[in-house]
Design an enzyme around this catalytic site. Structure first.
Site, PDB file in Angstrom:
ATOM      1  N   ARG A  77      62.690  44.637  36.089  1.00 23.49           N
ATOM      2  CA  ARG A  77      61.581  45.541  35.806  1.00 23.49           C
ATOM      3  C   ARG A  77      61.479  45.873  34.319  1.00 23.49           C
ATOM      4  O   ARG A  77      60.437  46.301  33.826  1.00 23.49           O
ATOM      5  CB  ARG A  77      61.714  46.805  36.653  1.00 23.49           C
ATOM      6  CG  ARG A  77      60.453  47.638  36.754  1.00 23.49           C
ATOM      7  CD  ARG A  77      60.350  48.392  38.078  1.00 23.49           C
ATOM      8  NE  ARG A  77      61.571  49.031  38.511  1.00 23.49           N
ATOM      9  CZ  ARG A  77      61.963  50.257  38.113  1.00 23.49           C
ATOM     10  NH1 ARG A  77      61.214  50.943  37.262  1.00 23.49           N
ATOM     11  NH2 ARG A  77      63.072  50.784  38.578  1.00 23.49           N
ATOM     12  N   TYR A 131      33.431  43.879  35.288  1.00 27.06           N
ATOM     13  CA  TYR A 131      33.918  43.421  36.579  1.00 27.06           C
ATOM     14  C   TYR A 131      33.852  44.592  37.561  1.00 27.06           C
ATOM     15  O   TYR A 131      34.169  45.731  37.212  1.00 27.06           O
ATOM     16  CB  TYR A 131      35.350  42.912  36.420  1.00 27.06           C
ATOM     17  CG  TYR A 131      36.078  42.680  37.712  1.00 27.06           C
ATOM     18  CD1 TYR A 131      35.526  41.875  38.716  1.00 27.06           C
ATOM     19  CD2 TYR A 131      37.326  43.243  37.932  1.00 27.06           C
ATOM     20  CE1 TYR A 131      36.203  41.662  39.901  1.00 27.06           C
ATOM     21  CE2 TYR A 131      38.010  43.036  39.119  1.00 27.06           C
ATOM     22  CZ  TYR A 131      37.448  42.242  40.098  1.00 27.06           C
ATOM     23  OH  TYR A 131      38.121  42.038  41.274  1.00 27.06           O
ATOM     24  N   ASP A 196      37.483  42.739  27.230  1.00 29.53           N
ATOM     25  CA  ASP A 196      37.909  41.843  28.303  1.00 29.53           C
ATOM     26  C   ASP A 196      37.451  40.434  27.920  1.00 29.53           C
ATOM     27  O   ASP A 196      36.266  40.150  27.840  1.00 29.53           O
ATOM     28  CB  ASP A 196      37.283  42.280  29.629  1.00 29.53           C
ATOM     29  CG  ASP A 196      37.827  41.505  30.816  1.00 29.53           C
ATOM     30  OD1 ASP A 196      38.097  40.302  30.668  1.00 29.53           O
ATOM     31  OD2 ASP A 196      37.979  42.101  31.894  1.00 29.53           O
ATOM     32  N   LYS A 221      42.522  33.851  36.244  1.00 24.80           N
ATOM     33  CA  LYS A 221      41.379  32.970  36.052  1.00 24.80           C
ATOM     34  C   LYS A 221      41.740  31.762  35.175  1.00 24.80           C
ATOM     35  O   LYS A 221      42.533  30.929  35.571  1.00 24.80           O
ATOM     36  CB  LYS A 221      40.215  33.757  35.463  1.00 24.80           C
ATOM     37  CG  LYS A 221      39.867  35.098  36.133  1.00 24.80           C
ATOM     38  CD  LYS A 221      39.888  35.115  37.629  1.00 24.80           C
ATOM     39  CE  LYS A 221      39.222  36.337  38.249  1.00 24.80           C
ATOM     40  NZ  LYS A 221      40.068  37.524  38.378  1.00 24.80           N
TER      41      LYS A 221
END
Length: 412
Positions: A77, A131, A196, A221
């Site tokens: 982590r 988005y 973005d 993507k």
């Protein structure tokens, strides 16, 4: 490795290189020194240490500024060597000091909002369209943020003392609208501009060069590129990266090492994939623009592999009519995908806001892949024909209904 070879390695690592070269080599520069050709996948969740005092000091240092702990890893982590390679490579491609990877694009955006909120800066200025889930996250205030939606020209006037972020997409999802990032960065003043860059990728645009301080990617993507990995990443300066790592550690939105490996592999072919798909997209745009069954085509000036178009017939018939093209959400894969934003990706956005942002009910979004352009056009042409035939049938039915009504009134 002898000293001459070591010097050659250091020179290659620090010499400026073209984007295509960076895509292949960034994050991998140390492999040859280790006798490796392919980056290893480190799946460990924890790492042994017999120096507990030293571990305590390293954890204290991380808690102070979020810097990557020096020395061997501590716990998954806190960081992972395989994921770190991807972060290094993406930062090099975007031209930033650092990058921090997360389990998804939404986890990455959430971390940015949490960093700013922890500083008492909960207000966000944003430009639609975004988005759909990004829009919903801001509008619903799920993380305690407050959003002011503006046109690009209204950014400066919307800033407040508690504004922590200005958020934009360019090209935007799904209309492909483009913004002047340089002008927006100037309007932001000292407030960070987050761009973005999922649709453009660093192949077509590097927002930091235009003044953005934060660059967000849904790495699911184009960066992954094969529809088999989910991830998000923020490219930024090292100071902000440290805060993001602290949020990632606290919230647990870590990226799995296998995903980090696949993303690093995906970056190697990113320039080739984006340029090839963009060339096919440009040809499809040319044909769609000339097609009477299409009312409007949206395509950004910078190019790219994303196309949006509005049909005159029923968009749902186009979705149902494709056979080679896959009707599915997401984008950026090697195969071509098409979807109806008003039904899926932007369904969560309130209808008035959705339409106000240019997301009409007849809009379709297509992510062009690496298939042959003639095969794609044959499939799309057939689906458009079915949609047009359906629309003609609907109009004929409507006309017959009107005629029957008139005849009934005349008899009465």
């Amino acid at each position: 490795m002898n000293s001459a070879s070591t010097h050659a390695y250091d020179h290659a690592r620090t010499t400026p290189r073209a984007l295509a070269t960076e895509a292949v080599h960034a994050g991998r520069d140390d492999l040859a020194r280790q006798g490796l050709h392919v980056p290893p996948i480190d799946l460990s969740t924890t790492y042994p240490s017999y120096d507990s005092r030293g571990e305590a000091a390293r954890i204290d240092a991380f808690a102070t500024d979020g810097a990557q702990p020096e020395g061997p890893p501590i716990y998954g982590r806190l960081g992972n060597p395989t994921v770190a390679r991807f972060e290094t490579a993406l930062a090099r491609l975007e031209g930033t000091e650092s990058a921090v990877a997360f389990a998804s694009g939404m986890a990455a955006l959430s971390a940015v909002l949490l960093v700013r909120a922890s500083m008492g800066l909960r207000h966000v200025v944003a430009v639609r369209p975004l988005y759909g889930c990004s829009d919903h996250l801001l509008t619903a205030g799920l993380l305690g943020s407050e959003v002011t939606w503006v046109d690009p020209a209204g950014v400066a006037d919307a800033l407040r003392p508690d504004t922590g972020l200005v958020l934009v997409e360019s090209p935007a999802n799904p209309t492909l609208a483009e913004l002047d990032l340089r002008a927006l960065a100037h309007a932001c003043g000292s407030v960070p501009l987050l761009a973005d860059n999922t649709f453009a990728t660093p192949v077509l645009q590097r927002p930091v060069e235009q003044g953005a301080r934060l660059v967000l990617h849904s790495a699911t993507k184009y960066l992954g590129g094969h529809g088999d990995v989910m991830a998000g990443v923020v490219a930024c300066d090292e100071e902000f990266a440290g805060r993001l790592r602290q949020v990632r550690f606290a919230t647990g939105g870590v990226l799995h090492p296998l995903a980090g490996y696949l993303l690093l592999r995906g970056l190697a072919t990113l320039p080739v994939r984006v340029r090839a798909a963009s060339a096919t997209a440009a040809e499809l745009v040319h044909r769609l623009t000339a097609d009477p069954r299409v009312a409007r085509v949206h395509y950004p000036r910078i190019g790219g592999a994303m196309i949006a178009f509005e049909v005159r017939g029923d968009p749902h018939e186009v979705i149902a009519g494709v056979r080679l093209i896959t009707p599915a959400v997401s984008l950026g894969s090697v195969d071509t995908l098409i979807q109806h934003p008003a039904s899926i990706s932007h369904r969560i956005v309130e209808e008035t806001d959705r339409r106000g942002a240019g997301v009409s009910d007849r809009l379709l979004r297509m992510s062009v892949g690496l298939e042959d352009v003639e095969d794609l056009w044959a499939d799309l042409d057939g689906a458009l024909g079915k949609a047009a035939d359906g629309a003609t049938g609907e109009r004929a039915t409507d006309e017959r209904a009107v005629l029957s009504m008139r005849q009934a009134r005349a008899r009465a």
